[in-house]
Each structure stands twice: as structure tokens, then as C-alpha cells.
Write an enzyme that holds these catalytic residues in place. Sequence first.
Site, PDB file in Angstrom:
ATOM      1  N   CYS B  61       0.857  -1.207   0.000  1.00 45.15           N
ATOM      2  CA  CYS B  61       0.000   0.000   0.000  1.00 45.15           C
ATOM      3  C   CYS B  61       0.880   1.240   0.000  1.00 45.15           C
ATOM      4  O   CYS B  61       0.637   2.220  -0.716  1.00 45.15           O
ATOM      5  CB  CYS B  61      -0.898   0.022   1.238  1.00 45.15           C
ATOM      6  SG  CYS B  61      -1.876  -1.466   1.513  1.00 45.15           S
ATOM      7  N   CYS B  64       2.341   2.762  -3.356  1.00 43.86           N
ATOM      8  CA  CYS B  64       1.490   3.660  -4.148  1.00 43.86           C
ATOM      9  C   CYS B  64       1.210   4.964  -3.415  1.00 43.86           C
ATOM     10  O   CYS B  64       1.176   6.030  -4.005  1.00 43.86           O
ATOM     11  CB  CYS B  64       0.150   3.000  -4.470  1.00 43.86           C
ATOM     12  SG  CYS B  64       0.217   1.794  -5.813  1.00 43.86           S
ATOM     13  N   HIS B  65       0.934   4.834  -2.109  1.00 45.64           N
ATOM     14  CA  HIS B  65       0.435   6.004  -1.364  1.00 45.64           C
ATOM     15  C   HIS B  65       1.558   6.848  -0.763  1.00 45.64           C
ATOM     16  O   HIS B  65       1.269   7.807  -0.046  1.00 45.64           O
ATOM     17  CB  HIS B  65      -0.522   5.547  -0.250  1.00 45.64           C
ATOM     18  CG  HIS B  65      -1.806   4.965  -0.785  1.00 45.64           C
ATOM     19  ND1 HIS B  65      -2.792   5.740  -1.353  1.00 45.64           N
ATOM     20  CD2 HIS B  65      -2.257   3.687  -0.840  1.00 45.64           C
ATOM     21  CE1 HIS B  65      -3.805   4.958  -1.716  1.00 45.64           C
ATOM     22  NE2 HIS B  65      -3.506   3.712  -1.429  1.00 45.64           N
ATOM     23  N   CYS B  98      -8.208  -1.951  -4.198  1.00 42.94           N
ATOM     24  CA  CYS B  98      -6.776  -1.720  -4.386  1.00 42.94           C
ATOM     25  C   CYS B  98      -6.026  -3.046  -4.493  1.00 42.94           C
ATOM     26  O   CYS B  98      -5.118  -3.182  -5.320  1.00 42.94           O
ATOM     27  CB  CYS B  98      -6.201  -0.916  -3.224  1.00 42.94           C
ATOM     28  SG  CYS B  98      -6.570   0.852  -3.305  1.00 42.94           S
ATOM     29  N   CYS B 161     -34.554   2.088  12.397  1.00 45.16           N
ATOM     30  CA  CYS B 161     -33.361   2.630  13.063  1.00 45.16           C
ATOM     31  C   CYS B 161     -33.717   3.952  13.736  1.00 45.16           C
ATOM     32  O   CYS B 161     -33.302   4.244  14.858  1.00 45.16           O
ATOM     33  CB  CYS B 161     -32.244   2.887  12.055  1.00 45.16           C
ATOM     34  SG  CYS B 161     -31.900   1.547  10.899  1.00 45.16           S
ATOM     35  N   CYS B 206     -27.993  -4.888  14.977  1.00 46.71           N
ATOM     36  CA  CYS B 206     -29.276  -4.212  15.157  1.00 46.71           C
ATOM     37  C   CYS B 206     -30.378  -4.942  14.388  1.00 46.71           C
ATOM     38  O   CYS B 206     -31.472  -5.148  14.908  1.00 46.71           O
ATOM     39  CB  CYS B 206     -29.204  -2.754  14.709  1.00 46.71           C
ATOM     40  SG  CYS B 206     -28.571  -1.639  16.001  1.00 46.71           S
TER      41      CYS B 206
END
Lengths: 151, 245
Positions: B61, B64-65, B98, B161, B206
Amino acid sequence: MNFAAICVTLGLAVAAWPARADGLAPYEIVGDAIPAPLAGALGDAARGRAIVLDRQTGLCLLCHSGPFPEARFQGGLAPDLGGTGSRWSESQLRLRIVDARRLNPDTIMPPYYVVDGLTGVAKSYVGKPILGAAEIEDVVAFLATLKDKSK
Amino acid sequence: MWIGGALADEIPRDQRRSGYETMRPETRAMQDSDADNPATLWVLDGEALWNKREGAAGKSCADCHAGAAPMKAVAARFPRFDAARATPVDLEQQINICRRDRQNAPPLAAESHDLLALEAFVAKQSRGDTIEPNREPGAKESIEAGRKLFNERRGQLNLSCAQCHDDNWGKSLGGANIPQGHPNGYPLYRLEWQSLGSMGRRLRNCLSGMRAELWPRDAREYVDIEMYLMSRAAGLKMESPAVRP
């Protein structure tokens, strides 16, 4: 042989009410109440108390509080159940449990004796009401005994 | 009124509060200290994974970053709306996109340790950043779909909700405080779970409580709800990885 005779021969009871397509016991709403017990029989208050306190069955204490000293965790988003039996008749309690939406469409109170018209019900609960007719009668019988507002 | 199809009232902007504010002081202290926050274990693993070369492309990662610094505030802007695919994309889906497109690596399983770890590491770079409304083209439709789901009654208990998290926040559900339901701490360590977990896990919890059918794990519904919740939480600060009761 006529229809009644066939039923007698087969040992079947002929119901007084027409059967409902959803399989639930039929009931009649009069005003803001259901006067007759569901499925014809009154309930048992002791069994009703157990249902009210059970978090998987009645679910009542998730939202309500009440005069139940042994229940440590109680809800706070619905009226306290103390004094319920003084505020409402058994007939009124019955409708409020069966389908409180009949009295207030916005209510958060789940409809306990309804299987149709709900959205996205989990497969294991499809076609089943939250409580059965006899269980609702037990809860009605118990709530009717809660006359005193104090805990 | 529900019967007329209108929606319940949202919480006024000036009353929107992170769940952090209603937590006990001990739980807040646990979140505030990296040494005490159990999610730190995932963050450290996530940092190692961030720098590890993966897949047939042999890239990390970080390759690229350019390190982790460009990830600042990114989680405060997710989910993003992918206009080309006409779909909202949350952070865990982006990590797997990615992996597929840049690393040529197999996807990490939903709710797996490695995916939560990477997500926690990325999200932590946004701690303290303010959630801003998503103005990407197409996002509005996703936000509105999420708003509709949030207000729709579901399950055998026929609850929405909104009935808990808009109308009854601050009250007790079986002894537990009902929060406003903001997404500003995910992935988060929930004491009840004894684990880090995703927003999707919270939503499935939930839904199960409402006795509602769960959507499939990769269903768009979860991301639409997350998209709406982020718009509803605009102005709050990111706390990832948070601690909750």
C-alpha cells in the site's frame, strides 16, 4: 352426508369463527379494545409474569420498566408497567398488545399478534407472531394485576 | 406521521453528539490512550500490512500512497461514490479494490483480522478530522437510499433505526444507553464483542435484534446506510478506532 356430519365422522371441531388466512385466531375490535379473549380462554397471571420478565419471549423490559425488583436491567423508552391494571381494562390491554398501531400508527410498541404486512422479517420468524394467543392472554391476566403505581 | 409516509424528525444539528460523550469515564480513558485502547493491536498489525508487499504485483500500500501521510482525513470522507460503477464504496471495499487492481492480490475476507487491521490503520490517520458532507456526483442518491432504509420499519418487531436513534437516543434499552448511532469511530473495539468490528457488524447486530432478515454481506444496503449516517454525522470528529461499551 352433510359437511357437519363429515366433520363429526373425522373428529374435527367446527370453528365458530371463520378461519383466517394468516393462521392467527380471529378477534373483534370494539372501540379501543378486544373484549373477548383470543382463542376463547383467559390466561394465567403467573405464566404472564414469567413472559413479561423474559428477554427472549415477552421482550417487555427492553423498553418498559416495572415493579420487578429482580430484573436488574429495565427499559426507559415506554411507560412504567406499574399501575397498568388501574389504567386499562383487560380488553384494552389485549388490543394494546395485539396491535397498538390501531391506536397510534407511530407507536414504537411492536405489534405482538400480527404476521402480515411487515417488511424484511427474518426467515425464522416469518409467519409467526411475537407471542401466541395463549401467551398474550397470560400477559393480559398478569398486567391486570398491576394495580399499584408504586414499585 | 408514518401512515402518511413522511419521515421522523432528524436530530437537530446542534444536538448531534458522538457516542463518546455518553460513555463512562473509564471507557473514554481507554479510547483516549493508545496504550490502553485494545484496538491498538489491530492498528499495529495494520501498519505492518500497509508496508508489506502483496500479490502478483509485488507492491505494498505504501508503495502507491507514498507512506501513510496521504491517508489523513480519508476515512472522514468515506464511503465515496464511485461514479464509473454507479455505486457507493466503503473503506473496506476500497482496500479490496486496491488489492485487486493495484496489487493483483486476492480479497481479504469481510470482518477478517487483516481487513479490520488495515482499515483501523487507515482510519486512524483521520482521528480528529471533521466529517464533511459528501458532495460527489451520485452520492446524493445513495444518501437518500440510506435515509429511506434508516426510517423504514423492518423485522418481526416492526422497528426502524430512526425510532431508537433519532427519537429515543439517551434513553435506556434494557439498561443500555441508546446512542445517536453515529459512524465516527469505526472500525471500533466494542467491549460487548471483545473485539474490533466493522460498521456492517454493528448494523447486522441491530437487524438481528429487530428480528429482520440480514442483507448479504456485500449488499449495497449497508453502504447506503453508512453513506447516510456519515452525512447525518457531518460536523462530528473522527475517533477511529474508537472504544464503545
